[in-house]
Design an enzyme around this catalytic site. Structure first.
Site, PDB file in Angstrom:
ATOM      1  CB  THR A   1      33.042  34.761  39.181  1.00  0.00           C
ATOM      2  OG1 THR A   1      33.474  33.871  38.148  1.00  0.00           O
ATOM      3  CG2 THR A   1      31.554  34.577  39.414  1.00  0.00           C
TER       4      THR A   1
ATOM      5  CB  ALA B   1      32.737  30.533  40.252  1.00  0.00           C
TER       6      ALA B   1
ATOM      7  N   GLY C   1      38.458  25.744  35.748  1.00  0.00           N
ATOM      8  CA  GLY C   1      39.613  25.369  36.541  1.00  0.00           C
ATOM      9  C   GLY C   1      40.815  25.209  35.640  1.00  0.00           C
TER      10      GLY C   1
ATOM     11  CG  ASP D   1      39.387  32.246  44.464  1.00  0.00           C
ATOM     12  OD1 ASP D   1      39.003  32.959  45.411  1.00  0.00           O
ATOM     13  OD2 ASP D   1      38.604  31.854  43.558  1.00  0.00           O
ATOM     14  CB  THR D   2      40.362  36.477  47.309  1.00  0.00           C
ATOM     15  OG1 THR D   2      39.196  36.249  46.524  1.00  0.00           O
ATOM     16  CG2 THR D   2      40.644  37.973  47.322  1.00  0.00           C
TER      17      THR D   2
END
Length: 484
Positions: free
Chosen positions: A269, A16, A19, A247-248
């Site tokens: 984040t 977030a 990258g 992503d998690t």
């Protein structure tokens, strides 16, 4: 673990706030795993007349630039995998994207919640999709999209495809319109079966035709388009592999844990706190505790709770720096660690902390409303944030254990939060459990390992992949200290 050959893959990891492109070399026969950082680039919201958006066009330019550099350094890269944050989507008509995707912190989401719950009460939604209530979940965003008027308009009825961010990138790279399951599970429109919930989609009045076929981590999007391969300097046949594109989901692949006794905190984040299960937990108690059941790699369930995360610290620093002053984060955290007086512990999940802006002022406001002495300087603000996050993390671990029946013995912290020594130690202290910190690059590692397994560089289940992670990236251990 074994593999028929060694090889190299490229991971695109979109967060977030930034990258990056990372190259991973995996040799299952030797049991080795190594990462090489190729490119890093900023990411963040852009305020347009229609609202808060992502600059996905700029993000694509930066990530393809990073991939071109990766192929220059490692011409033999076998595949590419893309992961990102969840819930946000873009609309396509033909090959054209209908505007930049909205940011999940955009204010429009508020009007979507009421519309969805009027059609399907939340308790029924939870039984169907297992998702905790977050006002920016995709189904609420889509309801807001449907009810749009004025300059922003309603583009949903004009679109022929809806793709979440990693799938949008996959489309640009390959031309394939596919939806990866772990990220699709965060939309609120996937049922317990792991397929699109067609009945729910119909009840919400959404056009079923825009939802792409689902694919699982390890399946292929297909080869790079010829023009893309030429721009990247890639050889013909390089494919884009679906990874845990939330992503998690990728991060949890790289948590070196024993699933039956460990909790994880994927801390960036956001702080995603939970346990890994074989089956979802959709009880009334889980719903009331606001726990979510999201798809994981190999059909696992990520039973977790979203905590506001290091956004509280990074946005506070951004606010303090708005007049040009530069704040050194390690120095700020060192000063926070030196604070000896008690500091306020506030509710990090209060909705007032979601939007960008004066978070220190909102923290002070929260304290004042309750007659609690607030922080008086930046070091105390940072310490209050760390203590509040540690308390929220510890509470979420306790809740996850009770609700799931997992007897948690250890907490693994991965992601950027693993570098925050004060946060790791205070989480251990407040939970009364050891914390194992690392790897920091868990998301990229999980991305790399799913690709590597798809290419035949490694074999085995998630436990085998995690054993490789533990061997390559030994975590740092924090023992709990009594709070008395």
């Amino acid at each position: 673990m074994s593999g028929s050959r060694a090889g190299t893959v490229a991971a695109v990891d979109l967060g977030a706030t930034s990258g990056r492109v990372i190259v991973g070399h995996v040799d299952g026969r030797a049991g080795t795993l190594a990462l090489g950082h190729v490119a890093r680039f900023p990411n963040g919201p852009v305020r347009l007349a229609s609202g808060l958006h992502w600059d996905l066009t700029g993000l694509y330019r930066d990530l393809t630039g990073g991939l071109a550099e990766a192929f220059r350094r490692q011409p033999g890269i076998a595949s590419i995998g893309v992961d990102s944050w969840a819930v946000d989507y873009g609309l396509l008509r033909g090959d054209r994207m209908l505007g930049e995707p909205f940011h999940y912190r955009d204010e429009r989401n508020e009007r979507g919640v009421e519309a969805v719950h009027a059609a399907v009460p939340f308790d029924e939604l939870y039984r169907r999709n297992g998702l905790q209530f977050l006002p920016f979940n995709t189904l609420y965003q889509l309801a807001a999209e449907q009810n749009s008027d004025g300059a922003s308009g309603n583009w949903l009825g004009f679109a022929d495809s809806l793709l979440l961010v990693p799938d949008l990138i996959g489309f640009q790279l390959t031309g394939a319109r596919l939806a990866e399951r772990t990220n699709a599970s965060t939309t609120g429109l996937v049922g317990e079966s792991g397929e699109w919930d067609d009945e729910l989609i119909e009840r919400l009045g959404l056009p079923a035709s825009v939802f792409a076929p689902l694919v699982s981590p390890g399946e292929s999007f297909g080869a790079l388009r010829a023009t893309v391969a030429a721009e990247l300097g890639a050889h013909s046949g390089v494919e884009v592999v679906a990874v845990g594109s939330h992503d998690t989901a990728s991060a949890v692949v790289a948590v070196p844990m024993r699933a039956e006794s460990a909790a994880y905190i994927s801390c960036g984040t956001w702080g995603l706190v939970g346990v890994e299960l074989e089956h979802p937990v959709t009880t009334d108690a889980a719903r009331e505790a606001n726990f979510t059941n999201e798809g994981g790699v190999d059909g696992r369930v990520r039973f977790l709770h979203n905590v506001m995360g290091l956004w509280l610290l990074s946005e506070s620093v951004r606010w303090w720096e708005r007049d040009g002053e530069r704040i050194d984060l390690p120095e700020l955290l060192a000063a926070a660690a030196s604070v000896t007086a008690p500091v306020a512990v506030f509710d990090v999940d209060d909705p007032r902390f979601l939007a960008p802006g004066d978070l220190p002022g909102r923290i002070a406001e929260w304290c004042a409303e309750r007659g609690i002495p607030g922080p008086s300087n930046r070091a105390e603000f940072a310490r209050a944030i760390v203590e509040s996050l540690a308390e929220a993390f510890a509470g979420a671990v306790r809740d996850a254990s009770i609700l799931s029946g997992v007897d948690v013995e250890t907490i693994h912290v991965v992601g950027g939060g693993a570098l925050n020594e004060l946060l790791c130690q205070r989480t251990a202290d407040r939970a009364g459990l050891p914390v194992l910190a690392g790897p920091v690059e868990a998301t990229a590692i999980g991305n790399v390992l799913v690709q590597a397994r798809a290419q035949g560089f490694v074999t085995g289940d998630l436990e085998a992949l995690r054993a490789l992670v533990a061997q390559a990236f030994a975590p740092r251990r924090y023992e709990p200290v009594s709070l008395e």
